[in-house]
Design a protein around this motif. Structure first.
Motif, short mmCIF file in Angstrom:
data_model
loop_
_atom_site.label_atom_id
_atom_site.label_comp_id
_atom_site.label_asym_id
_atom_site.label_seq_id
_atom_site.Cartn_x
_atom_site.Cartn_y
_atom_site.Cartn_z
N PHE A 18 0.82 -1.21 0.00
CA PHE A 18 0.00 0.00 0.00
C PHE A 18 0.86 1.27 0.00
O PHE A 18 0.45 2.30 -0.53
CB PHE A 18 -0.93 0.00 1.21
N LEU A 19 2.03 1.21 0.63
CA LEU A 19 2.89 2.39 0.72
C LEU A 19 3.80 2.57 -0.48
O LEU A 19 4.34 3.66 -0.69
CB LEU A 19 3.75 2.30 1.98
N LEU A 20 3.95 1.53 -1.30
CA LEU A 20 4.93 1.57 -2.38
C LEU A 20 4.65 2.68 -3.39
O LEU A 20 5.52 3.48 -3.72
CB LEU A 20 4.98 0.21 -3.09
N ILE A 21 3.40 2.74 -3.86
CA ILE A 21 3.06 3.75 -4.87
C ILE A 21 3.15 5.17 -4.32
O ILE A 21 3.76 6.05 -4.94
CB ILE A 21 1.67 3.45 -5.48
N PRO A 22 2.56 5.47 -3.13
CA PRO A 22 2.72 6.82 -2.59
C PRO A 22 4.18 7.21 -2.38
O PRO A 22 4.57 8.34 -2.67
CB PRO A 22 1.96 6.77 -1.27
N LEU A 23 5.00 6.27 -1.87
CA LEU A 23 6.41 6.58 -1.67
C LEU A 23 7.13 6.79 -2.99
O LEU A 23 8.01 7.66 -3.10
CB LEU A 23 7.08 5.45 -0.87
N LEU A 24 6.75 6.03 -4.00
CA LEU A 24 7.35 6.19 -5.32
C LEU A 24 7.00 7.56 -5.91
O LEU A 24 7.86 8.25 -6.47
CB LEU A 24 6.87 5.08 -6.25
N LEU A 25 5.75 7.94 -5.77
CA LEU A 25 5.33 9.26 -6.26
C LEU A 25 6.03 10.38 -5.48
O LEU A 25 6.45 11.39 -6.06
CB LEU A 25 3.81 9.41 -6.14
N LEU A 26 6.15 10.20 -4.16
CA LEU A 26 6.82 11.19 -3.33
C LEU A 26 8.29 11.34 -3.73
O LEU A 26 8.80 12.46 -3.83
CB LEU A 26 6.71 10.79 -1.86
N ALA A 27 8.94 10.22 -3.97
CA ALA A 27 10.35 10.26 -4.37
C ALA A 27 10.52 10.89 -5.75
O ALA A 27 11.46 11.65 -5.99
CB ALA A 27 10.94 8.85 -4.36
N THR A 28 9.56 10.60 -6.67
CA THR A 28 9.67 11.08 -8.04
C THR A 28 9.41 12.58 -8.14
O THR A 28 10.13 13.30 -8.85
CB THR A 28 8.68 10.33 -8.95
N PHE A 29 8.38 13.06 -7.43
CA PHE A 29 7.97 14.45 -7.59
C PHE A 29 8.39 15.38 -6.46
O PHE A 29 8.13 16.58 -6.52
CB PHE A 29 6.44 14.51 -7.75
N THR A 30 9.05 14.84 -5.42
CA THR A 30 9.48 15.70 -4.31
C THR A 30 10.97 15.55 -4.04
O THR A 30 11.73 16.52 -4.17
CB THR A 30 8.69 15.37 -3.02
N TYR A 31 11.41 14.35 -3.68
CA TYR A 31 12.79 14.17 -3.27
C TYR A 31 13.77 14.28 -4.44
O TYR A 31 14.82 14.93 -4.32
CB TYR A 31 12.95 12.82 -2.57
N TYR A 32 13.43 13.68 -5.57
CA TYR A 32 14.33 13.77 -6.72
C TYR A 32 14.47 15.22 -7.22
O TYR A 32 15.60 15.70 -7.43
CB TYR A 32 13.84 12.86 -7.84
N PRO A 33 13.37 15.97 -7.41
CA PRO A 33 13.54 17.38 -7.79
C PRO A 33 14.31 18.19 -6.76
O PRO A 33 15.07 19.10 -7.11
CB PRO A 33 12.09 17.88 -7.92
#
Length: 297
Positions: A18-33
């Motif tokens: 359940f956490l994988l997709i939200p964490l993936l989105l968070l990493a893609t659009f927040t932490y990586y930028p």
């Protein structure tokens, strides 16, 4: 497959799934930028060239050594002042509309409606309000006999423009803060008010000794949002004044955007963004230090 796993392992797999997709989105659009922003702040990138020359701390030295960059923070002070006033007024309306007032739900909706309006639409609307010749504000002042004020250029006077813009934010966000404060008031146990009434506390004493202390955490949150919002103002001056007159209403975020997109200096703009982030963190720490003083130890 799940039948051979223990209950705890099955629960862990489900939680991770359940956490994988939200964490993936968070990493893609927040932490990586964010990491890319930090990297760009050490380069002299123009925004489109494949080469990104490394300049180290030169961008940060430029920000701190150039007074023209930091002086725009003075323009943000008006938004901070109006934000504090906005919170005081929001608390007042929250207390009033949390009582047994007839039609209170209608008043709550009326005060909250400006918040759901588009920020650009609000800016254009207040552009007509503040218009010098045909604006509704000057027309109103003229009709009530204040003819000396009716000729004021609210968006063209250096000493007034930032407070005029900040009053627009006051009108838009006061209802939002009010709703948060109402929710905080409704979470206070009624037994406390009954005990205060039995002890003979008046309305002001109840507000000062009971209501406000129990709202402290929410007030801290709203003040933090107010301060950070004052530091990050962009849409109102961008739409209404373009930073004028003579740069008197240009905010720090406007300067960052101008540096990146008008002068193609993405490295310096990234460094300015990182410095703004540090300012927000410092403000949060100072606010926690000041407002937590005298609390529970």
């Amino acid at each position: 497959m799940f039948g051979t796993l223990s209950y705890n392992k099955q629960k862990m797999i489900i939680i991770i799934s359940f956490l994988l997709i939200p964490l993936l989105l968070l990493a893609t659009f927040t932490y990586y930028p964010a990491l890319k922003l930090i990297y760009y702040s050490f380069t002299n990138w123009d925004g489109y060239s494949p080469e990104k020359p490394w300049v180290g701390l030169d961008n940060y030295r430029e920000v701190f050594s150039n007074p023209d960059i930091f002086k725009v923070f003075v323009h943000n002070f008006a938004y901070f002042v109006m934000g504090v006033v906005q919170n005081i007024v929001a608390i007042y309306f929250a207390v009033v509309l949390n009582s047994k007032l007839r039609g209170r739900n209608g008043f709550r909706i009326m005060l909250f409606l400006p918040y759901i309006m588009n920020g650009v639409a609000v800016a254009f609307m207040f552009g007509y309000v503040f218009d010098t010749t045909n604006g509704s504000l000057n027309l109103f002042l003229n009709n009530i006999g204040l003819t000396s004020l009716a000729q004021t250029s609210w968006l063209g006077t250096e000493g007034l423009v930032n407070y005029s813009l900040a009053s627009t934010g006051f009108w838009r966000f006061m209802g939002y803060n009010m709703v948060i404060y109402i929710a905080s008031l409704q979470a206070i146990p009624r037994d406390i008010y009954e005990a205060a009434k039995i002890d003979g506390a008046g309305s002001f004493q109840t507000l000062w000794r009971v209501t406000l202390p129990n709202m402290k955490a929410v007030i801290q949150l709203n003040l933090f949002l107010t301060v950070t919002g004052a530091l990050e103002v962009f849409d109102l001056p961008f739409v209404l004044t373009k930073g004028g007159p003579a740069g008197a209403s240009q905010t720090y975020v406007q300067r960052v955007v101008e540096t990146a997109f008008a002068y193609n200096n993405y490295g310096l703009a990234s460094a300015m963004s990182i410095i703004l982030l540090f300012f927000v963190v410092i403000v949060l720490l100072l606010q926690q230090l000041v407002l937590s003083r005298g609390g529970d130890k």
